[in-house]
Enzyme design. Sequence first.
Site, short mmCIF file in Angstrom:
data_model
loop_
_atom_site.label_atom_id
_atom_site.label_comp_id
_atom_site.label_asym_id
_atom_site.label_seq_id
_atom_site.Cartn_x
_atom_site.Cartn_y
_atom_site.Cartn_z
N ASP A 67 0.84 -1.20 0.00
CA ASP A 67 0.00 0.00 0.00
C ASP A 67 0.87 1.25 0.00
O ASP A 67 2.08 1.18 0.24
CB ASP A 67 -0.96 0.00 1.20
CG ASP A 67 -0.26 -0.12 2.55
OD1 ASP A 67 0.98 -0.05 2.60
OD2 ASP A 67 -0.95 -0.26 3.57
N ASN A 136 -8.24 0.09 13.29
CA ASN A 136 -9.64 -0.16 12.90
C ASN A 136 -9.80 -1.51 12.20
O ASN A 136 -10.84 -1.80 11.63
CB ASN A 136 -10.14 0.96 11.98
CG ASN A 136 -9.32 1.06 10.70
OD1 ASN A 136 -8.39 0.28 10.49
ND2 ASN A 136 -9.66 2.01 9.85
N HIS A 138 -7.89 -2.60 9.63
CA HIS A 138 -7.53 -2.64 8.21
C HIS A 138 -6.29 -3.48 7.95
O HIS A 138 -5.46 -3.70 8.83
CB HIS A 138 -7.41 -1.23 7.61
CG HIS A 138 -6.20 -0.44 7.99
ND1 HIS A 138 -6.21 0.94 8.04
CD2 HIS A 138 -4.94 -0.79 8.33
CE1 HIS A 138 -5.01 1.37 8.38
NE2 HIS A 138 -4.22 0.34 8.57
N GLU A 143 -9.92 -0.69 4.13
CA GLU A 143 -10.56 -0.08 5.29
C GLU A 143 -11.91 -0.77 5.58
O GLU A 143 -12.47 -1.45 4.72
CB GLU A 143 -10.81 1.41 5.01
CG GLU A 143 -9.52 2.23 4.85
CD GLU A 143 -8.84 2.57 6.18
OE1 GLU A 143 -8.86 1.74 7.11
OE2 GLU A 143 -8.30 3.68 6.29
#
Length: 241
Positions: A67, A136, A138, A143
């Site tokens: 990423d 969170n 991810h 996401e």
Amino acid sequence: MHTIVYDNPDQLARSTAEKIIGTVEHNPNALLCLAGGETPRLTYRYTAAIAKDKGIDFSAVQFVSLDEWIGVSTSNTGSCYYFLQQMLFAPLDIPSANIHFFDACAVDLDAECKRIDNIIGQLKDIDLMLVGIGMNGHIGFNEPGVAVDQAAHTTVLDISTQQVGQKYFLENTALQKGITLGMAQFMQAQTAILLASGITKAAIIKKALEEEITNAVPASFIQKHGNAFVMLDMAAASLLQ
Ligand code: GLP
């Protein structure tokens, strides 16, 4: 899914490095996808050191991006590319032709996603994909709410990801969007490793491993992966049953 808990972050990093080294010893042409972020820093230090020590040849290993922050260039010290360049590519003398990373400053980011998808398609499945976990849940920049059948794509980042991400940068940086491999590529990797360390990851690790598999917590899909290792230190594992 195998969950392995180590006494401390040092042992966690050493064992994870040995897994990377073992993959390359077994397959000198391996395709690796290794996350940026704080968690694997020590793992990569050990990987470079063990490779030098044992004389492991990384010259034919291929690396693909996990990423990147959109708009952040490879020369920015906060970029995933810069981190991996410093930690692994330079110490291991990886030829630049073997490094396939997202250009997060490309004008046509959809074409950039296709370019990376095609490279993975031409090479083969990813042999080893090592990911961290966001606060969170991810993986990469997949996401909460992500469509899990996607390959590489761009995304708007959660506010929490934008805020936590500031820790990688020397100055306040706009981090609204990311470009990432997709969950489809994670699920297809021959071997997947999810690495987590420290008490701050304990709650999300529990959610990802012991609660329902849902795209609200993308990392929970590791429960369905055919060959996955969750490698944790005691602190990250401290809420597990
Ligand atoms: C970041 C990255 C991920 C990384 C994760 C955890 O936002 N996009 O690739 O694995 O979040 O980062 P850290 O290891 O710094 O906690």
